[in-house]
Design a protein around this motif. Sequence first.
Motif, short mmCIF file in Angstrom:
data_model
loop_
_atom_site.label_atom_id
_atom_site.label_comp_id
_atom_site.label_asym_id
_atom_site.label_seq_id
_atom_site.Cartn_x
_atom_site.Cartn_y
_atom_site.Cartn_z
N THR A 13 23.66 38.12 -44.86
CA THR A 13 24.37 37.08 -44.33
C THR A 13 25.04 37.60 -43.01
O THR A 13 24.81 36.99 -41.96
N GLU A 17 24.21 35.89 -39.27
CA GLU A 17 25.25 35.50 -38.17
C GLU A 17 25.39 36.35 -36.93
O GLU A 17 25.28 35.64 -35.64
N LYS A 20 22.44 34.79 -34.74
CA LYS A 20 22.93 33.68 -34.14
C LYS A 20 23.67 33.57 -33.05
O LYS A 20 23.41 32.96 -32.10
N GLU A 21 24.70 34.63 -32.86
CA GLU A 21 25.38 35.04 -31.94
C GLU A 21 24.68 35.27 -30.79
O GLU A 21 25.01 35.03 -29.51
N GLN A 55 29.81 30.40 -37.98
CA GLN A 55 29.46 30.37 -39.47
C GLN A 55 29.10 28.91 -40.22
O GLN A 55 28.08 29.07 -41.06
N GLU A 117 33.68 36.08 -35.14
CA GLU A 117 33.73 35.01 -34.53
C GLU A 117 34.59 34.88 -33.41
O GLU A 117 34.58 34.55 -32.25
#
Length: 214
Positions: A13, A17, A20-21, A55, A117
Amino acid sequence: RIWREEIHQRADTALRERVKELNYLFALSSLIERPGVTLAEILQEGVNTLPAAMQDPANTCARVLLEEKVYPSDNFVETPWKLASDIIVDDKRSGALEVYLREERPDKSQGPFLKEEAELIFSVARRMGRIIERKRGRKALEESEKRFRDLVEHSLTCISIIQDNHIVYKNPEYERLFGSSNNSFILPDFDNIHPEDVSGVETAINRFLEGDIR
């Protein structure tokens, strides 16, 4: 075994993430380098695509506040669940990048946002600040060049640029007095120069062509 599977799931997971960043940062960099893109387009597309790097994309919205202007994402709504970072331009706070959760997350054990984040938002805000500096610096340079060109073009003084004994540029006043030929540089017609000054002008021009500009 169950404990190991849980560790692997968490690691998987976390990896997704981070991917994606990275995808978001790569897309932002590509946007910045797009020919002709404006600062407003960069900021607007930057906030529109930012939720996808978070997220919970469907539950996330964002906006940029820059001085008197606001750039909200399409689904923007202001809520109590907020993450923000200042946008610094020329060492001064000029605005902020804000990210909101549209609804509170059920799992609040780590707070509304992950540490990663918060780091992403900080990084994006800093990058936006540098983008603004670069865009404004380029605009100021273009405006300065335009003012200089206008000054030269409308000057009542003859102005020319000579390279390798050839005229590569001359302003309208030069063409009006000496013609439009771009041949090798020769001494101009001195009819408009006082006879007592002709010798001095000839000497100055010859010294200039020889590289002596004192």
